[in-house]
Design a protein around this motif. Structure first.
Motif, short mmCIF file in Angstrom:
data_model
loop_
_atom_site.label_atom_id
_atom_site.label_comp_id
_atom_site.label_asym_id
_atom_site.label_seq_id
_atom_site.Cartn_x
_atom_site.Cartn_y
_atom_site.Cartn_z
N MET A 33 -79.55 -17.15 73.36
CA MET A 33 -79.18 -17.45 71.98
C MET A 33 -78.99 -18.94 71.76
SD MET A 33 -76.62 -14.29 70.94
CE MET A 33 -75.62 -15.41 70.03
N LEU A 34 -78.38 -19.62 72.73
CA LEU A 34 -78.18 -21.06 72.61
C LEU A 34 -79.50 -21.80 72.57
CD1 LEU A 34 -76.09 -23.36 72.56
CD2 LEU A 34 -76.30 -23.44 75.04
N ILE A 35 -80.43 -21.41 73.42
CA ILE A 35 -81.75 -22.04 73.43
C ILE A 35 -82.46 -21.78 72.10
CG2 ILE A 35 -84.04 -21.93 74.49
CD1 ILE A 35 -82.59 -21.53 77.17
N PHE A 36 -82.37 -20.56 71.60
CA PHE A 36 -83.02 -20.23 70.33
C PHE A 36 -82.43 -21.03 69.18
CE2 PHE A 36 -83.11 -17.64 66.46
CZ PHE A 36 -84.47 -17.57 66.27
N LEU A 37 -81.11 -21.17 69.16
CA LEU A 37 -80.47 -21.89 68.06
C LEU A 37 -80.74 -23.38 68.11
CD1 LEU A 37 -77.04 -20.05 67.81
CD2 LEU A 37 -78.95 -19.95 66.20
N THR A 38 -80.85 -23.94 69.30
CA THR A 38 -81.07 -25.39 69.39
C THR A 38 -82.52 -25.76 69.13
OG1 THR A 38 -81.35 -25.23 71.79
CG2 THR A 38 -79.16 -25.81 70.96
N THR A 39 -83.46 -24.82 69.22
CA THR A 39 -84.85 -25.14 68.91
C THR A 39 -85.12 -25.06 67.42
OG1 THR A 39 -85.52 -22.87 69.32
CG2 THR A 39 -85.71 -24.40 71.16
N ASN A 40 -84.24 -24.44 66.68
CA ASN A 40 -84.39 -24.35 65.23
C ASN A 40 -83.87 -25.65 64.61
OD1 ASN A 40 -84.60 -23.64 62.59
ND2 ASN A 40 -83.28 -21.84 62.74
N PRO A 41 -84.71 -26.42 63.91
CA PRO A 41 -84.27 -27.71 63.37
C PRO A 41 -83.13 -27.60 62.37
CG PRO A 41 -86.65 -27.46 63.16
CD PRO A 41 -86.10 -26.16 63.65
N ALA A 42 -83.00 -26.50 61.67
CA ALA A 42 -81.95 -26.36 60.66
C ALA A 42 -80.56 -26.21 61.29
CB ALA A 42 -82.24 -25.19 59.75
N THR A 43 -80.48 -25.60 62.46
CA THR A 43 -79.17 -25.36 63.08
C THR A 43 -78.84 -26.37 64.17
OG1 THR A 43 -80.15 -23.80 64.62
CG2 THR A 43 -79.22 -22.89 62.61
N SER A 44 -79.78 -27.20 64.55
CA SER A 44 -79.55 -28.15 65.65
C SER A 44 -78.36 -29.08 65.42
CB SER A 44 -80.81 -28.96 65.92
OG SER A 44 -81.82 -28.13 66.38
N PRO A 45 -78.20 -29.69 64.25
CA PRO A 45 -77.04 -30.58 64.08
C PRO A 45 -75.70 -29.89 64.28
CG PRO A 45 -78.60 -30.90 62.30
CD PRO A 45 -79.06 -29.71 63.08
N PHE A 46 -75.61 -28.62 63.91
CA PHE A 46 -74.33 -27.90 64.07
C PHE A 46 -74.06 -27.56 65.53
CE2 PHE A 46 -75.93 -26.78 59.81
CZ PHE A 46 -74.95 -27.41 59.06
N ILE A 47 -75.09 -27.27 66.29
CA ILE A 47 -74.92 -26.95 67.71
C ILE A 47 -74.54 -28.21 68.49
CG2 ILE A 47 -76.07 -26.09 69.79
CD1 ILE A 47 -75.47 -23.92 67.75
N TYR A 48 -75.19 -29.34 68.17
CA TYR A 48 -74.93 -30.57 68.92
C TYR A 48 -73.51 -31.09 68.70
CZ TYR A 48 -79.89 -30.70 69.97
OH TYR A 48 -81.14 -30.38 70.40
N THR A 49 -72.90 -30.78 67.55
CA THR A 49 -71.53 -31.23 67.33
C THR A 49 -70.53 -30.46 68.19
OG1 THR A 49 -71.28 -29.73 65.47
CG2 THR A 49 -72.00 -31.97 64.98
N LEU A 50 -70.91 -29.28 68.67
CA LEU A 50 -70.01 -28.51 69.54
C LEU A 50 -69.91 -29.12 70.93
CD1 LEU A 50 -71.10 -24.87 68.64
CD2 LEU A 50 -69.08 -26.09 67.85
N PHE A 51 -70.96 -29.82 71.35
CA PHE A 51 -70.97 -30.40 72.68
C PHE A 51 -70.79 -31.86 72.57
CE2 PHE A 51 -73.56 -26.52 72.89
CZ PHE A 51 -72.82 -25.82 73.80
#
Length: 51
Positions: A33-51
């Motif tokens: 799920m993490l890999i899928f979400l980070t490859t989607n350009p729309a959700t990438s900024p939200f995932i990167y802020t968690l780390f």
């Protein structure tokens, strides 16, 4: 995944008493799920802020 595959996996874990496989399966699903979400350009900024 189909419902039949999930039921078959659950029956295998229950009958064979392979409960130690459950954390491995859960972690693989979370990693997928993490890999899928980070490859989607729309959700990438939200995932990167968690780390």
């Amino acid at each position: 995944m189909s419902a039949g595959l999930i039921k078959e996996l659950w029956d295998f874990l229950r009958v064979r008493k392979k409960w130690w496989l459950m954390p491995i399966i859960v972690m693989l699903l979370l990693l997928g799920m993490l890999i899928f979400l980070t490859t989607n350009p729309a959700t990438s900024p939200f995932i990167y802020t968690l780390f």
